[in-house]
Motif scaffolding. Structure first.
Motif, short mmCIF file in Angstrom:
data_model
loop_
_atom_site.label_atom_id
_atom_site.label_comp_id
_atom_site.label_asym_id
_atom_site.label_seq_id
_atom_site.Cartn_x
_atom_site.Cartn_y
_atom_site.Cartn_z
N TYR A 125 -19.86 7.70 -10.93
CA TYR A 125 -20.37 7.68 -12.16
C TYR A 125 -20.24 8.98 -12.88
O TYR A 125 -19.89 8.90 -13.96
N LEU A 126 -20.42 9.98 -11.95
CA LEU A 126 -20.41 11.23 -12.35
C LEU A 126 -18.98 11.58 -13.03
O LEU A 126 -18.74 12.19 -13.94
N LEU A 127 -18.03 11.00 -11.94
CA LEU A 127 -16.74 11.38 -12.33
C LEU A 127 -16.21 10.64 -13.39
O LEU A 127 -15.55 11.28 -14.63
N ALA A 129 -18.12 9.80 -16.06
CA ALA A 129 -18.70 10.46 -17.23
C ALA A 129 -18.09 11.64 -17.75
O ALA A 129 -18.27 11.84 -18.72
N TRP A 130 -17.46 12.43 -16.87
CA TRP A 130 -16.81 13.74 -16.95
C TRP A 130 -15.32 13.35 -17.39
O TRP A 130 -14.84 13.96 -18.02
N ALA A 131 -14.71 12.21 -17.17
CA ALA A 131 -13.33 12.03 -17.06
C ALA A 131 -12.61 12.53 -18.25
O ALA A 131 -13.00 11.89 -19.54
N PRO A 132 -11.76 13.56 -18.29
CA PRO A 132 -11.13 13.94 -19.52
C PRO A 132 -10.07 13.18 -19.65
O PRO A 132 -9.38 13.51 -20.95
N TRP A 136 -8.37 9.64 -14.95
CA TRP A 136 -9.49 10.02 -14.27
C TRP A 136 -10.40 8.73 -14.34
O TRP A 136 -10.90 8.40 -13.45
N ASN A 196 -24.00 8.45 -27.14
CA ASN A 196 -22.86 8.82 -27.01
C ASN A 196 -21.95 7.80 -25.85
O ASN A 196 -22.90 7.28 -24.98
N ARG A 198 -20.58 8.31 -23.19
CA ARG A 198 -20.57 8.66 -21.84
C ARG A 198 -22.05 8.69 -21.35
O ARG A 198 -22.24 8.82 -20.06
N TRP A 202 -23.83 8.95 -17.19
CA TRP A 202 -24.64 9.92 -16.75
C TRP A 202 -26.04 9.24 -16.14
O TRP A 202 -26.45 9.57 -15.11
#
Length: 447
Positions: A125-127, A129-132, A136, A196, A198, A202
């Motif tokens: 889930y961190l991945l 949330a960060w996915a650009p 990803w 947000n 995302r 998080w």
């Protein structure tokens, strides 16, 4: 302090986690004592693990489409296609990896698999949330399908620590955990997503990681070393794991579960669009109806399964659940107004009696060393339903409305689901719910 307190992965059976039947010289069976506090604490952790997993999945459900759309610059059509691809990949991962994870838990124990899943899901889930980029995010969904495959291990853990006669109630409690996530997850995800898109990822990551850390301290191993089985790819692949269900009543119950899981796909894939088409419900009305389904799942699974099974037995309880589910789907299909649709929800949710009863019967017929493989096989049945169900019901619905409809009956998908449960009912009536004699012997033997 004892070795078992210092090392949760003990080599001898933990007295807090096992309730062996004591057999005297004249074959009289002395019932086990009531569940110790340690076992109840471990079972409570598994309950909250399942609830948090479902809560996390529910939290990202309302925001995942928006996040996908943001990567596609507002292209809703392509976003819908990608969302379907995401769902298919998730189901495929569940189908292939559930039996692998279940078999690994039979080999190495339940504790490491459950904890690794918690940490893996949190990092995933961190991945996400960060996915650009969309790629990803897609990778994160693939990984979440793998790490969410720990649900069978949680089920196997409950089978390990619960006496045979109480397993239906234990599985019912886990069903209630699913309901809690189903009710609270989307609502919380919608609130956080307004801040947000995302943010729910998080929060979901934080919940999974904190739960994993907590489990490091409170979760003991439930599977003793003498009840473990070697890992085998022959049994760990989906076809091999399902071979466990090919004999006698086990095959019949597997057919009941598969038909029930496929029927359930009608809710997941046409429920919202059906309510919009036929009743012109707002998003708020649809959300309330889904929350009501979750509430009844909690009530039935958490409060009613245990006394009903105690009164009627597992097979009859399963049959009652199938009858109620078929009636609920029929009411959904026949209702020309939303009133009968709402009244059908309590009947539909009687399926909450069928799932744990069927799983408990299968658990009785499986040795302690095969509980992980069994639960993996059951989750593979869910994966099969997730692969074929969406196409079946969306196609049926598309051909029952509009100018080119084959039959102008919008409720056809739910009538189809009801028919599947009636077929399952006919199969269930022939089920033998007596435990296999050899498994009684295995469970009573100290070796």
């Amino acid at each position: 302090m004892s070795d078992s307190a210092n090392n949760p992965d003990v080599t001898s059976p933990d007295p807090l986690l096992t309730e062996p039947e004591l057999v005297t010289a004249n074959d009289a069976v002395i019932p086990p004592p009531s569940a110790p506090q340690g076992r109840r604490a471990a079972a409570a952790f598994i309950f909250f693990t399942v609830a948090l997993d479902m809560l996390a999945l529910g939290m990202i459900a309302p925001v995942l489409p928006r996040l996908i759309e943001s990567f596609l610059h507002g292209d809703t059509s392509t976003a819908a296609q990608m969302l379907g691809l995401f769902g298919t990949v998730f189901a495929v991962m569940q189908f292939f990896f559930s039996p692998i994870v279940g078999s690994l838990s039979d080999r190495f124990g339940r504790r490491p698999v459950v904890l690794l899943s918690n940490f893996g899901l949190g990092l995933d889930y961190l991945l996400m949330a960060w996915a650009p980029a969309l790629g990803w995010l897609f990778l994160g969904r693939v990984i979440s399908g793998l790490t969410s495959s720990s649900i069978p291990t949680a089920m196997a853990y409950m089978a390990d620590v619960t006496p045979r006669e109480k397993r239906a109630a234990a599985f019912g409690m886990l069903n209630a955990a699913f309901g809690i996530g189903f009710v609270l997850g989307p609502a919380l995800g919608g609130i956080l997503g307004n801040v947000n898109p995302r943010l729910p990822f998080w929060v979901a990551a934080g919940l999974s990681l904190v739960n994993g850390l907590y489990g490091l301290f409170v979760l003991p191993e439930s599977l003793s070393h003498q009840n473990r089985s070697p890992f085998s790819w022959k049994r760990a692949n989906p076809v091999g794991s399902l071979s466990l269900l090919k004999h006698g009543s086990m095959l019949a119950i597997a057919a009941v579960l598969l038909l029930g899981y496929i029927a359930q796909q009608s809710l997941m894939n046409v429920y919202v669009i059906y309510a919009d088409f036929r009743y012109h419900w707002t998003t708020r009305s649809v959300g309330l109806s889904l929350a009501t389904i979750g509430v009844f799942t909690i009530i039935y699974g958490g409060l009613l399964v245990k006394p009903v099974v105690a009164k009627l037995g597992e097979r009859r309880t399963m049959i009652i659940g199938l009858i109620g589910g078929a009636l609920g789907y029929f009411m959904f299909g026949v209702s020309k107004t939303g009133i009968i649709f709402w009244l059908g929800i309590p009947f539909l949710n009687m399926m909450s009696f069928a799932w744990p009863s069927a799983q408990s019967i299968l658990s009785h017929k499986t040795s302690p060393a095969e509980q992980g493989q069994l639960q993996g096989a059951i989750n593979s049945l869910r994966g099969i339903a997730g692969l074929i169900g969406p196409g079946i019901f969306t196609y049926i619905f598309s051909k029952s409305i509009g100018a080119e409809a084959i039959i102008h009956i919008p409720g056809t998908p739910f009538f189809t689901a009801a028919a599947m449960l009636l077929i399952a009912l006919m199969i269930a009536r022939r089920v033998d719910d007596k435990p296999a004699q050899q498994h009684h012997t295995d469970a009573a033997s100290p070796n």
